[in-house]
Design a protein around this motif. Structure first.
Motif, PDB file in Angstrom:
ATOM      1  N   ASN A 161       0.037 101.357  69.084  1.00 43.11           N
ATOM      2  CA  ASN A 161      -0.719 101.974  70.183  1.00 43.11           C
ATOM      3  C   ASN A 161      -0.627 101.158  71.472  1.00 43.11           C
ATOM      4  OD1 ASN A 161      -1.623 104.053  68.449  1.00 43.11           O
ATOM      5  ND2 ASN A 161      -3.325 102.767  67.751  1.00 43.11           N
ATOM      6  N   MET A 162       0.536 100.582  71.679  1.00 45.18           N
ATOM      7  CA  MET A 162       0.719  99.767  72.868  1.00 45.18           C
ATOM      8  C   MET A 162       2.148  99.932  73.387  1.00 45.18           C
ATOM      9  SD  MET A 162      -1.372  97.844  74.589  1.00 45.18           S
ATOM     10  CE  MET A 162      -2.551  97.327  73.330  1.00 45.18           C
ATOM     11  N   TYR A 163       2.284 100.021  74.709  1.00 44.49           N
ATOM     12  CA  TYR A 163       3.586 100.117  75.358  1.00 44.49           C
ATOM     13  C   TYR A 163       3.874  98.801  76.070  1.00 44.49           C
ATOM     14  CZ  TYR A 163       3.198 105.143  74.573  1.00 44.49           C
ATOM     15  OH  TYR A 163       3.066 106.376  73.997  1.00 44.49           O
ATOM     16  N   TYR A 164       5.152  98.378  76.001  1.00 48.28           N
ATOM     17  CA  TYR A 164       5.552  97.130  76.624  1.00 48.28           C
ATOM     18  C   TYR A 164       6.545  97.429  77.739  1.00 48.28           C
ATOM     19  CZ  TYR A 164       3.387  94.940  72.594  1.00 48.28           C
ATOM     20  OH  TYR A 164       2.489  94.555  71.622  1.00 48.28           O
ATOM     21  N   LEU A 165       6.165  97.049  78.939  1.00 45.93           N
ATOM     22  CA  LEU A 165       6.972  97.344  80.113  1.00 45.93           C
ATOM     23  C   LEU A 165       7.805  96.123  80.490  1.00 45.93           C
ATOM     24  CD1 LEU A 165       7.701  99.193  82.501  1.00 45.93           C
ATOM     25  CD2 LEU A 165       5.734  98.230  83.716  1.00 45.93           C
ATOM     26  N   PHE A 166       9.103  96.314  80.642  1.00 49.40           N
ATOM     27  CA  PHE A 166       9.986  95.256  81.113  1.00 49.40           C
ATOM     28  C   PHE A 166       9.840  95.157  82.629  1.00 49.40           C
ATOM     29  CE2 PHE A 166      12.817  96.156  77.262  1.00 49.40           C
ATOM     30  CZ  PHE A 166      12.230  95.124  76.550  1.00 49.40           C
ATOM     31  N   ASN A 167       9.006  94.228  83.052  1.00 51.36           N
ATOM     32  CA  ASN A 167       8.748  94.076  84.484  1.00 51.36           C
ATOM     33  C   ASN A 167       9.416  92.843  85.077  1.00 51.36           C
ATOM     34  OD1 ASN A 167       7.020  92.442  82.931  1.00 51.36           O
ATOM     35  ND2 ASN A 167       5.545  92.282  84.603  1.00 51.36           N
ATOM     36  N   HIS A 168      10.225  92.143  84.283  1.00 44.74           N
ATOM     37  CA  HIS A 168      10.942  90.961  84.772  1.00 44.74           C
ATOM     38  C   HIS A 168      12.380  91.006  84.258  1.00 44.74           C
ATOM     39  CE1 HIS A 168      11.660  86.762  85.958  1.00 44.74           C
ATOM     40  NE2 HIS A 168      12.324  86.655  84.808  1.00 44.74           N
ATOM     41  N   VAL A 169      13.332  90.586  85.107  1.00 42.36           N
ATOM     42  CA  VAL A 169      14.734  90.550  84.702  1.00 42.36           C
ATOM     43  C   VAL A 169      15.320  89.197  85.077  1.00 42.36           C
ATOM     44  CG1 VAL A 169      15.167  93.034  84.779  1.00 42.36           C
ATOM     45  CG2 VAL A 169      15.383  91.687  86.874  1.00 42.36           C
ATOM     46  N   ASP A 170      16.077  88.628  84.148  1.00 42.90           N
ATOM     47  CA  ASP A 170      16.866  87.425  84.416  1.00 42.90           C
ATOM     48  C   ASP A 170      18.305  87.866  84.664  1.00 42.90           C
ATOM     49  OD1 ASP A 170      14.778  85.637  84.129  1.00 42.90           O
ATOM     50  OD2 ASP A 170      15.057  85.451  81.963  1.00 42.90           O
ATOM     51  N   ILE A 171      18.763  87.699  85.891  1.00 40.64           N
ATOM     52  CA  ILE A 171      20.086  88.161  86.292  1.00 40.64           C
ATOM     53  C   ILE A 171      21.041  86.966  86.325  1.00 40.64           C
ATOM     54  CG2 ILE A 171      21.423  89.364  88.060  1.00 40.64           C
ATOM     55  CD1 ILE A 171      18.800  90.592  89.044  1.00 40.64           C
ATOM     56  N   MET A 172      22.180  87.112  85.690  1.00 34.86           N
ATOM     57  CA  MET A 172      23.215  86.073  85.732  1.00 34.86           C
ATOM     58  C   MET A 172      24.485  86.679  86.315  1.00 34.86           C
ATOM     59  SD  MET A 172      24.737  83.554  82.758  1.00 34.86           S
ATOM     60  CE  MET A 172      25.608  84.861  81.895  1.00 34.86           C
ATOM     61  N   ILE A 173      24.976  86.102  87.392  1.00 36.87           N
ATOM     62  CA  ILE A 173      26.163  86.589  88.095  1.00 36.87           C
ATOM     63  C   ILE A 173      27.266  85.547  87.946  1.00 36.87           C
ATOM     64  CG2 ILE A 173      27.124  87.313  90.303  1.00 36.87           C
ATOM     65  CD1 ILE A 173      24.351  88.166  91.141  1.00 36.87           C
ATOM     66  N   THR A 174      28.391  85.954  87.421  1.00 40.22           N
ATOM     67  CA  THR A 174      29.549  85.060  87.299  1.00 40.22           C
ATOM     68  C   THR A 174      30.532  85.366  88.424  1.00 40.22           C
ATOM     69  OG1 THR A 174      30.594  86.618  85.773  1.00 40.22           O
ATOM     70  CG2 THR A 174      29.305  84.837  84.812  1.00 40.22           C
ATOM     71  N   TYR A 175      31.157  84.326  88.932  1.00 41.78           N
ATOM     72  CA  TYR A 175      32.065  84.481  90.064  1.00 41.78           C
ATOM     73  C   TYR A 175      33.262  83.554  89.906  1.00 41.78           C
ATOM     74  CZ  TYR A 175      30.107  80.099  91.890  1.00 41.78           C
ATOM     75  OH  TYR A 175      29.723  78.787  92.050  1.00 41.78           O
ATOM     76  N   HIS A 176      34.301  83.866  90.646  1.00 47.03           N
ATOM     77  CA  HIS A 176      35.507  83.045  90.673  1.00 47.03           C
ATOM     78  C   HIS A 176      35.737  82.550  92.089  1.00 47.03           C
ATOM     79  CE1 HIS A 176      39.540  81.581  90.070  1.00 47.03           C
ATOM     80  NE2 HIS A 176      40.015  82.421  90.966  1.00 47.03           N
TER      81      HIS A 176
END
Length: 579
Positions: A161-176
């Motif tokens: 009886n509970m909903y979990y909202l993804f309100n945070h994101v860890d973003i990883m960007i790879t580059y050359h």
């Protein structure tokens, strides 16, 4: 000596190819270079903009725009110009509030805060819609530097009886880095994110280490949701793609010719061009099939060359629609010439049916599906102006071109005369009767494509990116060859049984592959998808019927000529193959 020298020359050629190999960028797909803040200029930029697309689900065919779920919005929201293909596919790309500078790591940055008052009807409606999206597993589609952002998460929450909202994101960007490549700045090569559910106690002092953000099934107090993100830049190894030569050795097997009987198909040479029943409808189907075949071949060929890359969103559908509009002339020509061969005189009806029948069925189905999307408030609904533009292309360009093709088609003479008295057809065995032959004829072509069909359906309904256009083009060629050979073989068996009613049978033999396509689509619906709701079910089968009709016309139209020198019979246009 010559045998030993041959591999040496191949090695030398391969070495030259590797040294002279050069890359090029297709129009509209040139890479963008990024550099750190304070060093940007004409050659590179420092700000990275994250774009958001529509949200969709494997349990529902109805996509929704990003803003519908009351997520954080960009204060200066901009929408990139959408082409026709993006509109038809329901692409809804817009800027997001997630903006960051290149190579500047951030930790637990606040995006915005949403507050929901239980006494406000609108707030309760927004939360209910958000919960329904969680129940149906609606997923985000984010874009960075025209690349799809991949994501993964750990679903460790199982409180009832509970909903979990993804309100945070860890973003990883790879580059050359371009320091050793001769160009300034760096180029992004990948972007991944990990969504998390975090309850922020103090929105002004975020730590991103709190308990999960829970939304109760029944609201008893006001709810506050704070959205946040972290971003990290990582240097990636650059794997260089190298050009190489390869030899494809084709073995030619010599096949001994089979002895031919002096009866059977040789006795029906005066009846093979006898007009079939419903010749008007057959000519219309073949004209439309020609139009679809040329459109599909050209589109896949351009996609194979890279001009219709998935990164250039909507380009594939735009190219297909434009080609279909411009290919009205071949459709009118083939339909008119066949209809005249059948001895038809209602040329106006033939041209109008060629231009209106099959496209009208597709448009009617598409319009009904669009009405459902409108009623459901889906972002995939096509705007009324776009529908008017499609009708304008249809009636303003495609139809006049069809009339032009029909004009030249009706000027061609009838190729072969037939006997005045039809020859009596002997009693047929079970395998030479029409229905068993047609059912068996579609098995081999379907067997060539059913594996690739799985990936195509995944791309359409499971919202996965499709990149294998080179392999798809190869499967397309194999499908053409298989349809031709299977139809020729079965048609030859029928003629050996002195059955000259081959017109419709040859069309339906390979066209029956579309029936197997429909059966597989039904199997895919019940075994691979978790779609719920009447609207989503109707949309799935409505769009599937459009694909089945197009595939039916395409496979039924494709055919190959019999060679007169091989079989010793004057059948210059024997298998409905028109130059």
């Amino acid at each position: 000596m010559k045998t030993r020298a041959k591999p040496v020359w191949r090695l030398v050629l391969s070495f030259i190819a590797l040294r002279s190999c050069a890359a090029f960028y297709l129009p509209g797909l040139a890479p963008v270079s990024f550099c750190e803040e304070g060093t940007s200029g004409d050659e590179c930029q420092s700000t990275i903009q994250l774009f958001v697309n529509r949200l969709d689900s494997v349990e529902s065919v109805l996509p929704y725009e990003y803003d519908v779920f009351d997520f954080c919005q960009d204060a200066e929201e901009k929408r990139p110009s959408e082409n026709l293909g993006q509109v038809l596919f329901g692409e809804r790309i817009e800027t997001s509030p997630y903006k960051f500078n290149f190579n500047k790591n951030l930790t637990c940055e606040k995006v915005c805060t949403r507050t929901y008052d239980i006494s406000a009807k609108d707030d309760k409606k927004k939360l209910d819609f958000l919960k329904s999206g969680m129940q149906l597993n609606y997923q985000h589609h984010w874009i960075i530097d025209n690349m799809p952002v991949t994501w993964c998460y750990n679903s460790a929450f199982n409180k009832k009886n509970m909903y979990y909202l993804f309100n945070h994101v860890d973003i990883m960007i790879t580059y050359h880095s371009g320091a050793t490549e001769g160009w300034k700045g760096a180029r992004l090569v990948g972007a991944t994110l990990e969504p998390k559910s975090i309850k922020h106690e103090d929105e002004n002092k975020l730590t991103c280490d709190g308990p999960p953000m829970e939304i109760p099934n029944e609201f008893t107090s006001n709810t506050k949701v704070t959205y946040s993100y972290s971003v990290k830049f990582v240097v990636s190894l650059w794997f260089t793609l190298m050009c190489a030569f390869g030899d494809i050795l084709l073995g030619n097997d010599q096949v001994n010719g089979l002895s031919q009987e002096e009866s059977g198909w040789k006795q029906v040479h005066g009846d093979v061009f006898r007009p079939p029943r419903k010749g008007m409808l057959l000519s219309v189907f073949l004209g439309q099939g020609t139009q679809i075949f040329i459109m599909t071949f050209t589109t896949l060929f351009l996609a194979c060359l890279g001009f219709l890359s998935p990164a250039n969103r909507g380009a594939l559908m735009t190219c297909a629609v434009v080609l279909w509009v411009l290919l009205g002339t071949p459709a009118g020509y083939v339909s008119a010439r066949l209809y005249k061969t059948f001895g038809g005189e209602k040329w106006k009806t033939n041209v109008l049916l060629t231009a209106l029948l099959c496209p009208g069925i597709v448009f009617a189905d598409f319009f009904l599906m669009n009405l459902i999307l409108w009623v459901e408030g889906s972002s995939a609904a096509i705007p009324f102006g776009t529908l008017v533009a499609i009708l304008a292309l249809w009636f303003g360009i495609s139809m006049p071109l069809t009339f032009i093709g029909a004009y030249f088609g009706f000027k061609k003479p009838q190729p072969v005369r037939t006997n005045q008295i039809p020859r009596q057809i002997p009693e047929q065995s079970f395998f030479t009767k029409p229905i068993p032959g047609i059912i068996m004829g579609g098995i081999l072509p379907f067997g060539c494509i059913f594996i690739q069909l799985f990936f195509i359906l995944n791309s359409i309904w499971s919202h996965q990116m499709y990149y294998m256009f080179g392999f798809l083009f190869l499967v397309f060629i194999i499908l053409l060859i298989t349809c031709s050979e299977a139809t020729i073989l079965l048609c030859y068996f029928h003629l050996c049984a002195e059955d000259y009613h081959w017109w419709w049978r040859s069309f339906l033999t390979s066209g029956f592959t579309a029936v197997y396509l429909f059966i597989y689509a039904v199997h895919y619906f019940f075994s691979k998808l978790q779609i719920v709701g009447a609207a989503s079910t109707i949309l799935y089968f409505g769009y599937t019927m459009i694909m089945v009709l197009i595939f039916f016309l395409f496979t039924g139209e494709w055919r190959t000529k019999y060679s007169p020198s091989t079989y010793g019979i004057v059948l210059s246009e024997f298998h409905i193959a028109w130059p």
